[in-house]
Design an enzyme around this catalytic site. Sequence first.
Site, PDB file in Angstrom:
ATOM      1  N   TYR A 245      51.265  37.831  28.277  1.00 43.23           N
ATOM      2  CA  TYR A 245      51.809  39.196  28.256  1.00 43.23           C
ATOM      3  C   TYR A 245      51.352  39.903  26.989  1.00 43.23           C
ATOM      4  O   TYR A 245      51.480  39.350  25.903  1.00 43.23           O
ATOM      5  CB  TYR A 245      53.343  39.176  28.310  1.00 43.23           C
ATOM      6  CG  TYR A 245      53.833  39.591  29.680  1.00 43.23           C
ATOM      7  CD1 TYR A 245      53.484  40.824  30.198  1.00 43.23           C
ATOM      8  CD2 TYR A 245      54.619  38.739  30.449  1.00 43.23           C
ATOM      9  CE1 TYR A 245      53.895  41.205  31.468  1.00 43.23           C
ATOM     10  CE2 TYR A 245      55.039  39.116  31.719  1.00 43.23           C
ATOM     11  CZ  TYR A 245      54.668  40.355  32.218  1.00 43.23           C
ATOM     12  OH  TYR A 245      55.058  40.733  33.463  1.00 43.23           O
TER      13      TYR A 245
ATOM     14  N   GLU B  70      51.823  43.619  26.411  1.00 43.12           N
ATOM     15  CA  GLU B  70      52.150  45.054  26.500  1.00 43.12           C
ATOM     16  C   GLU B  70      51.902  45.714  25.146  1.00 43.12           C
ATOM     17  O   GLU B  70      52.254  45.163  24.105  1.00 43.12           O
ATOM     18  CB  GLU B  70      53.612  45.218  26.943  1.00 43.12           C
ATOM     19  CG  GLU B  70      53.772  44.889  28.416  1.00 43.12           C
ATOM     20  CD  GLU B  70      55.198  44.957  28.917  1.00 43.12           C
ATOM     21  OE1 GLU B  70      56.046  45.575  28.255  1.00 43.12           O
ATOM     22  OE2 GLU B  70      55.453  44.374  29.976  1.00 43.12           O
TER      23      GLU B  70
ATOM     24  N   ASP C  80      35.428  61.506  37.701  1.00 44.74           N
ATOM     25  CA  ASP C  80      35.632  60.150  38.227  1.00 44.74           C
ATOM     26  C   ASP C  80      34.237  59.619  38.568  1.00 44.74           C
ATOM     27  O   ASP C  80      33.654  59.985  39.584  1.00 44.74           O
ATOM     28  CB  ASP C  80      36.521  60.245  39.480  1.00 44.74           C
ATOM     29  CG  ASP C  80      36.767  58.888  40.110  1.00 44.74           C
ATOM     30  OD1 ASP C  80      36.025  57.935  39.801  1.00 44.74           O
ATOM     31  OD2 ASP C  80      37.696  58.778  40.940  1.00 44.74           O
TER      32      ASP C  80
ATOM     33  N   THR D 267      35.915  52.827  38.028  1.00 47.10           N
ATOM     34  CA  THR D 267      36.212  51.434  38.337  1.00 47.10           C
ATOM     35  C   THR D 267      35.135  50.623  37.639  1.00 47.10           C
ATOM     36  O   THR D 267      34.139  51.179  37.154  1.00 47.10           O
ATOM     37  CB  THR D 267      36.157  51.157  39.851  1.00 47.10           C
ATOM     38  OG1 THR D 267      34.910  51.636  40.359  1.00 47.10           O
ATOM     39  CG2 THR D 267      37.295  51.833  40.585  1.00 47.10           C
TER      40      THR D 267
ATOM     41  N   LYS E 208      31.913  48.472  40.925  1.00 48.70           N
ATOM     42  CA  LYS E 208      30.936  49.012  41.876  1.00 48.70           C
ATOM     43  C   LYS E 208      29.531  48.820  41.276  1.00 48.70           C
ATOM     44  O   LYS E 208      29.125  47.680  41.110  1.00 48.70           O
ATOM     45  CB  LYS E 208      31.263  50.474  42.189  1.00 48.70           C
ATOM     46  CG  LYS E 208      32.639  50.621  42.880  1.00 48.70           C
ATOM     47  CD  LYS E 208      32.906  52.032  43.314  1.00 48.70           C
ATOM     48  CE  LYS E 208      34.185  52.137  44.127  1.00 48.70           C
ATOM     49  NZ  LYS E 208      35.369  52.435  43.296  1.00 48.70           N
TER      50      LYS E 208
ATOM     51  N   ARG F 136      37.147  43.546  39.453  1.00 48.36           N
ATOM     52  CA  ARG F 136      37.833  44.620  40.177  1.00 48.36           C
ATOM     53  C   ARG F 136      38.864  45.253  39.256  1.00 48.36           C
ATOM     54  O   ARG F 136      39.909  44.657  38.982  1.00 48.36           O
ATOM     55  CB  ARG F 136      38.511  44.022  41.410  1.00 48.36           C
ATOM     56  CG  ARG F 136      39.274  44.996  42.286  1.00 48.36           C
ATOM     57  CD  ARG F 136      39.390  44.426  43.666  1.00 48.36           C
ATOM     58  NE  ARG F 136      38.071  44.297  44.220  1.00 48.36           N
ATOM     59  CZ  ARG F 136      37.459  45.247  44.936  1.00 48.36           C
ATOM     60  NH1 ARG F 136      38.066  46.379  45.200  1.00 48.36           N
ATOM     61  NH2 ARG F 136      36.247  45.059  45.388  1.00 48.36           N
TER      62      ARG F 136
HETATM   63  N1  DSN Z   1      37.260  52.511  48.253  1.00 48.97           N
HETATM   64  C1  DSN Z   1      36.227  52.935  47.360  1.00 48.97           C
HETATM   65  C2  DSN Z   1      34.954  53.212  48.068  1.00 48.97           C
HETATM   66  O1  DSN Z   1      34.658  52.499  49.001  1.00 48.97           O
HETATM   67  O2  DSN Z   1      34.224  54.118  47.698  1.00 48.97           O
HETATM   68  C3  DSN Z   1      36.644  54.074  46.533  1.00 48.97           C
HETATM   69  O3  DSN Z   1      37.741  53.690  45.790  1.00 48.97           O
END
Ligand code: DSN
Length: 420
Positions: free
Chosen positions: A51, A53, A197, A223, A226, A232
């Site tokens: 933990y 925080e 984003d 994120t 990707k 993730r």
């Molecule tokens: N679900 C993602 C995508 O496939 O683009 C976006 O968060």
Amino acid sequence: MKALKKTDPQVFKAILDETRRENDNLELIASENFVGRAIIEAEATVMTNKYAEGYPGRRWYRGCEFVDIVERLAIERARSLFGAEHANVQPHSGSQANMAVYLAALAAGDTILAMDLRAGGHLTHGHFLNFSGKYFKIIHYGLNKETEKLDYDEIRNLARTHKPKMILAGASAYPRTIDFKKFKKIANESNALLMVDMAHIAGLVACGLHPNPTEYADFVTTTTHKTLRGPRSGMILCKKKFAQKIDRAVFPGIQGGPLMHIIAAKAVCLKEAGNPAFKKYQIQVIKNAKALSNALSKKGYRIVSGGTDNHLFLVDLGDGNITGKYAAERLDKAGITVNKNLIPFDKKSANLTSGLRLGTPALTTRGMKEKEMVKIAELMDTVLKNGKKSDILSQVRKEIKVLTKTFPLYADLIKDMEEA
Ligand code: DSN
């Protein structure tokens, strides 16, 4: 994996089967990728126990000296990779990164101007079923009907009319370069904050293959799994003047304890993304997306906006009987994994759709190049034209087996599990 096999054979088997599925299929979902062994090793560690925080050097719990090291590394690497004044690496996901920015910058009821999901935006960009659509007044921009590209004049007009508190740029299904400088100009003219984003394109941005939004935006979210090819998770970059607000919005605003094992893996991912090999990889991702879209176009498929500048593109299946849903199911049967997707101005529902979204980050990680993309276009065309003929699907499946064997994935993990 012996302990897992002994304790929970059902979960063990599902993980082994998933590893084999990833190896045996052609993964073309634009938002997915295959992490390397170092990321998996960092994720699967005792840092999951801790933990922490608060933030490095300012924690609510004792015993944080080692997790502080990984979080500081992740922060410094994120700042240096993207040239950001401040980084918060604690968001568990892209959605939570977006939620934290809204909480830091807006009050309930404020207006956000963002891209419509139907045009390529994201759920958290104001969809009526999402928290973003429920707590804020959302004005959506779409695409130009002729070019199927962003229409900056329309965005400017909407900004002038609705005077949003924040303008949001970024998308989940937009194949073209986004002009963040233009967005910044529009935001300045209408006195709005600019948020970007960059979840889909973060890997390209890291390598200078797409303009960097950090130069222009007040807030940048992403994120990390990707094109960036990490665990993730999510992350926020912002100007120094917003640092405290962002940190407070993440914790205690919307999250409790950060996932320290994932932050460790994020640090590894951000280190990998700074290596020259990562740039070589991203250059090939773009080349592969162009090669696959060109090959499909030569076979008669309409590519939305006429092509791609990044890692993904959209195929328009037309307004006949072949829906995106049907096409994705048939391709899956043959071993090609894609997702159905709305195309701009789609007349079909989001459940059926007229399109497919295809992306090349995952196949490029396996080492595939233009030659393989041309072959994959042929296989896809065969499936789409013969979707109901099981003998033809089996033949395609066999050809995919040959292809995936030539570019093996996670062979070491599969061997370890088979021998456990
Ligand atoms: N679900 C993602 C995508 O496939 O683009 C976006 O968060």
